[in-house]
Scaffold this motif. Structure first.
Motif, mmCIF file in Angstrom:
data_model
loop_
_atom_site.group_PDB
_atom_site.id
_atom_site.type_symbol
_atom_site.label_atom_id
_atom_site.label_comp_id
_atom_site.label_asym_id
_atom_site.label_seq_id
_atom_site.Cartn_x
_atom_site.Cartn_y
_atom_site.Cartn_z
ATOM 1 N N PRO A 199 53.090 38.297 39.078
ATOM 2 C CA PRO A 199 51.759 37.963 38.551
ATOM 3 C C PRO A 199 50.681 37.994 39.634
ATOM 4 C CG PRO A 199 53.117 35.995 38.751
ATOM 5 C CD PRO A 199 54.015 37.153 39.018
ATOM 6 N N THR A 200 49.472 38.415 39.248
ATOM 7 C CA THR A 200 48.326 38.246 40.134
ATOM 8 C C THR A 200 47.813 36.835 39.912
ATOM 9 O OG1 THR A 200 46.877 39.077 38.427
ATOM 10 C CG2 THR A 200 47.683 40.668 40.042
ATOM 11 N N ARG A 201 47.007 36.344 40.848
ATOM 12 C CA ARG A 201 46.482 34.998 40.710
ATOM 13 C C ARG A 201 45.029 35.053 40.247
ATOM 14 N NH1 ARG A 201 50.390 36.834 43.497
ATOM 15 N NH2 ARG A 201 49.244 36.831 45.457
ATOM 16 N N MET A 202 44.561 33.908 39.762
ATOM 17 C CA MET A 202 43.145 33.807 39.429
ATOM 18 C C MET A 202 42.440 33.048 40.549
ATOM 19 S SD MET A 202 43.549 30.893 36.512
ATOM 20 C CE MET A 202 41.973 31.223 35.780
ATOM 21 N N ARG A 203 41.120 33.046 40.516
ATOM 22 C CA ARG A 203 40.407 32.308 41.566
ATOM 23 C C ARG A 203 40.634 30.804 41.384
ATOM 24 N NH1 ARG A 203 35.641 33.648 38.486
ATOM 25 N NH2 ARG A 203 35.434 31.913 37.049
ATOM 26 N N GLY A 204 40.492 30.078 42.508
ATOM 27 C CA GLY A 204 40.556 28.627 42.434
ATOM 28 C C GLY A 204 41.946 28.023 42.487
ATOM 29 N N VAL A 205 42.958 28.808 42.853
ATOM 30 C CA VAL A 205 44.282 28.214 43.036
ATOM 31 C C VAL A 205 44.808 28.540 44.441
ATOM 32 C CG1 VAL A 205 44.871 28.290 40.583
ATOM 33 C CG2 VAL A 205 45.507 30.199 42.064
ATOM 34 N N VAL A 206 45.747 27.712 44.896
ATOM 35 C CA VAL A 206 46.342 27.890 46.221
ATOM 36 C C VAL A 206 47.574 28.775 46.071
ATOM 37 C CG1 VAL A 206 47.481 26.668 48.128
ATOM 38 C CG2 VAL A 206 45.461 25.687 47.047
ATOM 39 N N GLU A 207 47.909 29.535 47.116
ATOM 40 C CA GLU A 207 49.145 30.307 47.093
ATOM 41 C C GLU A 207 49.742 30.375 48.495
ATOM 42 O OE1 GLU A 207 46.959 33.981 45.722
ATOM 43 O OE2 GLU A 207 48.316 34.881 47.180
ATOM 44 N N LYS A 208 50.981 30.796 48.565
ATOM 45 C CA LYS A 208 51.690 30.883 49.839
ATOM 46 C C LYS A 208 53.014 31.616 49.635
ATOM 47 C CE LYS A 208 54.638 26.964 49.440
ATOM 48 N NZ LYS A 208 55.861 27.723 49.643
ATOM 49 N N CYS A 209 53.715 31.847 50.722
ATOM 50 C CA CYS A 209 55.042 32.471 50.678
ATOM 51 C C CYS A 209 55.970 31.687 49.765
ATOM 52 C CB CYS A 209 55.620 32.504 52.099
ATOM 53 S SG CYS A 209 57.418 32.642 52.159
#
Lengths: 272, 386
Positions: A199-209
């Protein structure tokens, strides 16, 4: 007088119960999960509690810096593999930047180490850094919605649909391994290499490995490990399995972790 | 009683119009931020909290400081504060409202804010902060309104309100303690990782909040017939002075531990804030102004001549409030992110829209404060006339 004594006994009894229950409740609070292991081991020394959970699967990674030094450009291959497979957007400015794995010089990766006329290897190397998938992750403790959580196999994973974007986890992570989608990331994903399966992410969320949890489910190795081929630069596996390759690597080499003094017990180890 | 806010002089409506204009400008900027994302602000991967969270932290202190009038009046029956207790409570209401607005403005996904309730997570301090702030907001609205209604009807406040008042006292301490725990429990952020953070927060709150209350009393005296009284104001001055001195003491303790232990991690942020780190010191001018203003203010509070005159007292309060606002509303939160976990120094400059949203929230807070004070003072003036 009698009533007073009865009241005293009542209060004394209640506070004893509270006193007995408090450590258990406190433990629950700190861990965010109830684990019988933590009670059993509460009497052991603080050093012992720094060790990994002795039972069950605990996934980890050993990074052999000697191999990365020998093959310049290998780290970049890992980064590209990871960022492509996870649709990580590419921004040109450091302000919006999102990165799951990247290269930093020795001083930045291992901030507390001290050297005097340090050796040449430390001068020129750049070290791949990624989420440490700590056994005691401060980000999981901080998250107010359980959007970041620790799986039974040790992977610190994220639910992008639950994240409210408070960025408490970014303040909590002592390694600086978390990125935030400051703006819509989708226009900045390379269309030619777009991976439909992640999935691609939307703005306003955190992500990481995520230690490639989606690839592990299919029986594949993490993308960065796969990019290393059989160079041995990265070894991934269950550190609690006595027959695993990573266990062998840990037994045969002197390894270090990033910021071990903070008690997070990282699952990423470096051979230097 | 709400109707009292609907009648007023031209000056009252002019002030309301100014606040509404700022609120509208803030709302417009927020629409932009909502559509673009938080990238519209000056925040970045390294400095991931900015002025919003800093204002939030500062205003939790102002909210907590309401207890400095509530406690003497209700616990010690200190009658001099009878007239201004409602002002302290309503200041707390406005401040907590601003806190909640700043948190919402800072969320990347504000529509998901209720996830905090849908998936309660007791190991997160933010979960507890949400609880204590909302309960504190309720307590102050409720107690203030009930007591004011009784005053309007010329009867004693109902007895059942007492437990709510008593709970609100430790609750005020709890909101700032829990807010300090947001920071003080994070490994690897040396500047925040200090057991003295909560007491320091409380000390600076009990200095800054009552200083604002003094200013508000002096303004109210000029624009209405209501006078808090010299004695009440001077007692507030005593509270402010003690709290400000204790706060300075706490700050000096931080300096001692950092520089005498000589541990780099403990010195880095203080270096960055007050002297510059590796040649970078974006906040140094701010922190020095804060220090100088703080010292001048404390001297003015200590000297009887400047403390007793209303004009010099007002100046001292403004200086102290501004000093503490810089310390907590800028230095503490933004400074804590420098250096980053990878020991990089990243500067942070709030964007135009970020500043407009911040001003808009402050305007909204003052709007709430103005309306609540208008109602409270309307009731009190009615009594004075009759």
């Amino acid at each position: 007088m009698d009533i007073k004594r009865r009241q005293f006994l009542k209060i004394a009894g209640l506070s004893t119960i509270a006193g007995l229950g408090a450590p258990a409740a406190f433990n629950l609070l700190l861990k965010g999960e109830s684990s019988p292991v933590s009670f059993a081991s509460s009497g052991s020394s603080p050093e012992a509690s720094q060790e990994a959970a002795p039972t069950g699967v605990r996934l980890g990674m050993v990074i052999d810096q000697n191999v990365f030094d020998a093959y310049r450009g290998l780290a970049q291959k890992c980064i590209t593999a990871c960022h492509t497979v996870h649709n990580v957007p590419k921004f040109d400015n450091p302000k919006d930047e999102i990165k799951w794995i990247f290269e930093v010089p020795y001083e930045k990766a291992f901030t507390a180490k001290s050297h005097y006329h340090k050796n040449e290897q430390l001068h020129d190397s750049s070290f791949p850094v990624l989420c440490n998938h700590c056994d005691n992750p401060p980000c999981v403790r901080a998250c107010p919605t359980k959007a970041t959580f620790k799986r039974k196999d040790g992977i610190v994973a994220m639910d992008y649909h639950r994240c409210i974007g408070c960025r408490f986890c970014m303040a909590a992570c002592p390694y600086g391994m978390r990125s935030f989608n400051w703006r819509d990331p989708r226009p900045f994903i390379d269309k030619t290499t777009y991976n439909k399966e992640f999935p691609t992410r939307m703005r306003g969320v955190v992500e990481k490995c995520n230690f490639c949890v989606e690839r592990l489910a299919k029986g594949l190795q993490p993308a960065c490990v796969e990019a290393c081929g059989n160079s041995g630069a990265m070894v991934f596996g269950d550190m609690n399995d006595p027959h695993s390759e990573i266990r062998k690597k840990l037994a045969e080499n002197f390894t270090i972790q990033r910021k071990p003094s903070l008690g997070t017990t990282p699952s990423v180890f470096y051979i230097i | 009683m709400l109707e009292k806010a609907l009648t007023g002089s031209n000056r009252y409506w002019g002030w309301i119009a100014v606040l509404l204009a700022f609120m509208a400008a803030g709302a417009l900027s927020y629409v932009q931020q909502y559509n673009y994302g938080l990238g519209l602000t000056g925040m970045s991967r390294d400095v991931s909290w900015g002025v919003y969270i800093a204002q939030f932290t500062f205003l939790v202190g102002v909210a907590a400081s309401g207890v400095m009038v509530v406690l003497p009046y209700y616990l010690h029956n200190y009658k001099t504060f009878a007239k201004i207790t409602i002002l302290g409570e309503f200041l707390a209401v406005a401040s907590v409202s601003m806190c909640l607005m700043f948190i919402l403005a800072d969320l990347g996904q504000p529509l998901r804010a209720l996830n905090v309730l849908l998936h309660p997570t007791p190991n997160s301090i933010l979960f507890w902060d949400m609880i204590v702030l909302n309960v504190y907001l309720f307590l102050n609205i409720f107690v203030g309104w009930v007591v004011l209604t009784a005053e309007k009807k010329d009867v004693a406040p109902p007895k059942w309100i007492k437990p709510f008042i008593y709970i609100s006292i430790p609750w005020a301490v709890s909101i700032h303690t829990v807010t300090a725990f947001l920071y003080a429990g994070l490994p690897g952020r040396h500047f925040w990782l200090t057991a003295i953070l909560a007491p320091r927060f409380l000390a600076s709150a009990f200095a800054g909040g009552p200083a604002l209350l003094i200013l508000l009393c002096l303004i109210i005296k000029r624009v209405t017939k209501f006078d808090a009284g010299q004695e009440a104001i001077q007692k507030l001055v005593t509270i402010v002075t003690y709290a400000a001195l204790i706060n300075v003491f706490f700050v000096l303790l931080e300096f001692f531990t950092a520089y005498y232990s000589n541990i780099p991690g403990h010195m880095h942020t203080l270096d960055y804030l007050f002297f510059g780190l590796h040649g970078q010191g974006q906040l140094v001018p701010w922190m020095r102004v804060s220090t100088i203003f703080g010292i001048i203010a404390i001297v003015m509070f200590l000297v009887p001549a400047t403390r007793k005159r209303e004009d010099t007292l007002a100046i001292a309060c403004v200086l102290l409030f501004f000093s503490l606002w810089i310390d907590k509303g800028i230095g503490l939160v933004i400074g804590g992110f420098v250096p980053s976990p990878l020991e990089e120094i990243t500067a942070y400059h709030p964007s135009f829209q970020e500043i407009m949203i911040t001003l808009g929230v402050w305007a909204a807070g003052f709007f709430i404060l103005t309306v609540l004070y208008k109602i409270a003072l309307g009731v009190k003036e009615e009594k004075m006339v009759s």
